[in-house]
Write an enzyme that holds these catalytic residues in place. Sequence first.
Site, PDB file in Angstrom:
ATOM      1  N   ASP A  36      64.632  -4.111  17.905  1.00 12.41           N
ATOM      2  CA  ASP A  36      64.983  -3.123  16.886  1.00 12.41           C
ATOM      3  C   ASP A  36      66.465  -2.728  16.987  1.00 12.41           C
ATOM      4  O   ASP A  36      66.919  -2.274  18.027  1.00 12.41           O
ATOM      5  CB  ASP A  36      64.069  -1.895  17.079  1.00 12.41           C
ATOM      6  CG  ASP A  36      63.860  -1.105  15.803  1.00 12.41           C
ATOM      7  OD1 ASP A  36      64.858  -0.811  15.123  1.00 12.41           O
ATOM      8  OD2 ASP A  36      62.707  -0.776  15.494  1.00 12.41           O
ATOM      9  N   THR A  77      63.765  -0.236   9.365  1.00 14.23           N
ATOM     10  CA  THR A  77      62.735  -0.840  10.228  1.00 14.23           C
ATOM     11  C   THR A  77      61.494  -1.361   9.490  1.00 14.23           C
ATOM     12  O   THR A  77      61.073  -2.495   9.717  1.00 14.23           O
ATOM     13  CB  THR A  77      62.306   0.198  11.284  1.00 14.23           C
ATOM     14  OG1 THR A  77      63.451   0.510  12.079  1.00 14.23           O
ATOM     15  CG2 THR A  77      61.209  -0.327  12.179  1.00 14.23           C
ATOM     16  N   LYS A 160      56.611   1.722  17.988  1.00 16.90           N
ATOM     17  CA  LYS A 160      56.517   2.240  16.615  1.00 16.90           C
ATOM     18  C   LYS A 160      55.308   1.629  15.915  1.00 16.90           C
ATOM     19  O   LYS A 160      55.163   0.403  15.908  1.00 16.90           O
ATOM     20  CB  LYS A 160      57.758   1.840  15.810  1.00 16.90           C
ATOM     21  CG  LYS A 160      59.054   2.478  16.253  1.00 16.90           C
ATOM     22  CD  LYS A 160      60.188   2.033  15.323  1.00 16.90           C
ATOM     23  CE  LYS A 160      61.525   2.592  15.767  1.00 16.90           C
ATOM     24  NZ  LYS A 160      62.640   2.124  14.917  1.00 16.90           N
ATOM     25  N   ASP A 161      54.506   2.475  15.266  1.00 16.44           N
ATOM     26  CA  ASP A 161      53.335   1.951  14.551  1.00 16.44           C
ATOM     27  C   ASP A 161      53.748   0.906  13.518  1.00 16.44           C
ATOM     28  O   ASP A 161      53.154  -0.175  13.434  1.00 16.44           O
ATOM     29  CB  ASP A 161      52.553   3.103  13.902  1.00 16.44           C
ATOM     30  CG  ASP A 161      53.418   4.002  13.056  1.00 16.44           C
ATOM     31  OD1 ASP A 161      53.829   3.578  11.971  1.00 16.44           O
ATOM     32  OD2 ASP A 161      53.708   5.139  13.478  1.00 16.44           O
ATOM     33  N   ARG A 162      54.774   1.202  12.708  1.00 12.46           N
ATOM     34  CA  ARG A 162      55.131   0.278  11.623  1.00 12.46           C
ATOM     35  C   ARG A 162      55.594  -1.079  12.151  1.00 12.46           C
ATOM     36  O   ARG A 162      55.422  -2.103  11.502  1.00 12.46           O
ATOM     37  CB  ARG A 162      56.185   0.892  10.695  1.00 12.46           C
ATOM     38  CG  ARG A 162      57.496   1.307  11.344  1.00 12.46           C
ATOM     39  CD  ARG A 162      58.362   2.087  10.338  1.00 12.46           C
ATOM     40  NE  ARG A 162      59.653   2.511  10.867  1.00 12.46           N
ATOM     41  CZ  ARG A 162      59.850   3.602  11.611  1.00 12.46           C
ATOM     42  NH1 ARG A 162      58.822   4.360  11.945  1.00 12.46           N
ATOM     43  NH2 ARG A 162      61.061   3.931  12.027  1.00 12.46           N
ATOM     44  N   ASP A 351      65.285  -6.357  13.216  1.00 12.90           N
ATOM     45  CA  ASP A 351      64.859  -5.820  11.913  1.00 12.90           C
ATOM     46  C   ASP A 351      66.025  -5.292  11.090  1.00 12.90           C
ATOM     47  O   ASP A 351      65.862  -4.931   9.935  1.00 12.90           O
ATOM     48  CB  ASP A 351      63.786  -4.735  12.118  1.00 12.90           C
ATOM     49  CG  ASP A 351      64.282  -3.579  12.976  1.00 12.90           C
ATOM     50  OD1 ASP A 351      65.266  -3.761  13.735  1.00 12.90           O
ATOM     51  OD2 ASP A 351      63.691  -2.492  12.899  1.00 12.90           O
ATOM     52  N   HIS A 352      67.213  -5.249  11.673  1.00  8.39           N
ATOM     53  CA  HIS A 352      68.478  -4.819  11.052  1.00  8.39           C
ATOM     54  C   HIS A 352      69.479  -4.685  12.177  1.00  8.39           C
ATOM     55  O   HIS A 352      69.076  -4.727  13.345  1.00  8.39           O
ATOM     56  CB  HIS A 352      68.335  -3.468  10.325  1.00  8.39           C
ATOM     57  CG  HIS A 352      67.682  -2.413  11.179  1.00  8.39           C
ATOM     58  ND1 HIS A 352      68.363  -1.767  12.191  1.00  8.39           N
ATOM     59  CD2 HIS A 352      66.417  -1.948  11.229  1.00  8.39           C
ATOM     60  CE1 HIS A 352      67.532  -0.941  12.810  1.00  8.39           C
ATOM     61  NE2 HIS A 352      66.346  -1.041  12.266  1.00  8.39           N
TER      62      HIS A 352
HETATM   63 ZN    ZN Z   1      64.595  -0.617  13.153  1.00  3.87          ZN
HETATM   64 ZN    ZN Z   2      66.797   2.846  13.346  1.00  3.84          ZN
END
Ligand code: ZN
Ligand code: ZN
Length: 547
Positions: A36, A77, A160-162, A351-352
């Site tokens: 992440d 995210t 993180k759930d997502r 994710d970014h």
């Molecule tokens: Zn993220």
């Molecule tokens: Zn962030």
Amino acid sequence: MISRTFLILISLLFLSKMGISQSSAKPKLIIGIVVDQMRFDYLYKYWDRYCDDGFRKLVNEGYQCKNLQYNYVPTYTGPGHTSIYTGTTPERHGIVSNDWFEIKSQESVYCSEDKTAYTVGSETAGVGRMSPINMLSTTIGDELRVATNLRSRVFGVALKDRASILPAGHIANAAYWFDSKTGNWVSSSYYMNKLPDWLTKYNQSQPAMKYLKGNWETLYDINSYASSKPDSNAYERLFKGKTSATFPYNLSELMPLNDGQGLIRSTPFGNTITRELAEELIKQERLGKGNFSDMLCISFSSTDYVGHHFGTDAIETEDTYLRLDADLAKLLKFLNEWVGDENLLVFLTADHGGATVPSYLMDLKVPGGYMNYSIVTEKAEAWIKEYCGLDSVLLKLTNDQIYLDEKSVIKAGKNPKELQQLLADSLLLLDGIHYTSTATKMTNEEYTRGTKMLMQKGFYAKRSGQVLISMEPNWIEYAKTGTTHGSAYSYDTRVPMLWYGWKINHGSTADSYFIDDIAPTLSWLLNIPFPNACSGNPIRIPLKNYE
Ligand code: ZN
Ligand code: ZN
């Protein structure tokens, strides 16, 4: 005359063709790793500091795409994880942000929320009200499950759930995430009614407390962190109850004021407990030991929390990557011992990215700034009032998008499309706003390059706003300490992309690829369908002995 032995041989061959194992040309275990907020340059910024068996092993023995970018905005995210695994962008998978505003219900919607689901694994009510129902398309894991008549198994793991739920997909066997209130790994009733016994037992060992009882000290001598600013600098956000952002961090002392066990998220140990759970899950579920390819989607979330907190150039951030590298080395060693690298297919991406702290670059005379949403709202409301005489037409400004109550505009005898354009034109008068567009344009035009294209690929009319804003480079809507992401610029869009194991040949390419190319690459490698809304194309990875 045909001999009896020959007949037996023929029938054995026939039976083996009808057997229930898949072609041996497939990997037994696929591991997707998302780091992440990891920018591409973090691979090289800390290269000399990494060990031989973590990131460097993936680069030195695997295949690297050195120019893979996100091809939509906003770069957050929820959309990031979804795009990696669905092979498409928010335009088609519908996860336009972490939260969006729904005009119909006049409510904010969280990307992985599901009001019909409940928590499994703890008493914390909201933490498990989650599922992938808001994601409109299939993931690569869904396609793998369907292609093998559900005999492949697919799981997700992340703090993180997502980051666990969306990658694993609609037909996942399970997704697990962290409940900061209890320190338990939990799931939701979407997947099961109770946790498997092994996980209930595992939670009893209080996996986070093991680390929260200790200090966070630097992995190496603090004076060796030459890629980072001094330990105490003006660009870092402090933990509550601490007067400077300096090592060592006494975690048990910081816990009460910093979200209890949730504190582990903003330390490198959040990644460590994620890695530990991933290994336990693989062992308990015997992933990779069956006749069909299994898949585990792992996301390391602490890099994002640490990045938001301390920024891009802090010792805390460097230390988090060095410790993640050590965790990665442990994970790769475990996986090799478990199934062997020849049966293992690993990919790693992010994710970014994240913006270099703007206040730091501004101190170095780089143009930039901090957007103030209340000023933007105030101005926009004044322009709206002038146009149609109404006060409460602006419903929400979020994700650099303005949501409008267009029904009221129509009732007032005015044209909402005209209002969209008027706002888009007027907003350009404000400092830091680089480009604007409207829902009408997104729906009626077809953009093939630049920010307009990125906006369009991130736009889904039912969930996106009516006026879209892109800020100038090095502008963010955030505090002056720490950093964030979300923009259309390369610091947010360019991420690492590594492939390792199975038939992957060593090499690298500078060719341009996009985030929606990852899932179709997996489809190509596994000879299964693309995810159902796929918009990308397979990356041309050189392979060993592949038919
Ligand atoms: Zn993220
Ligand atoms: Zn962030």
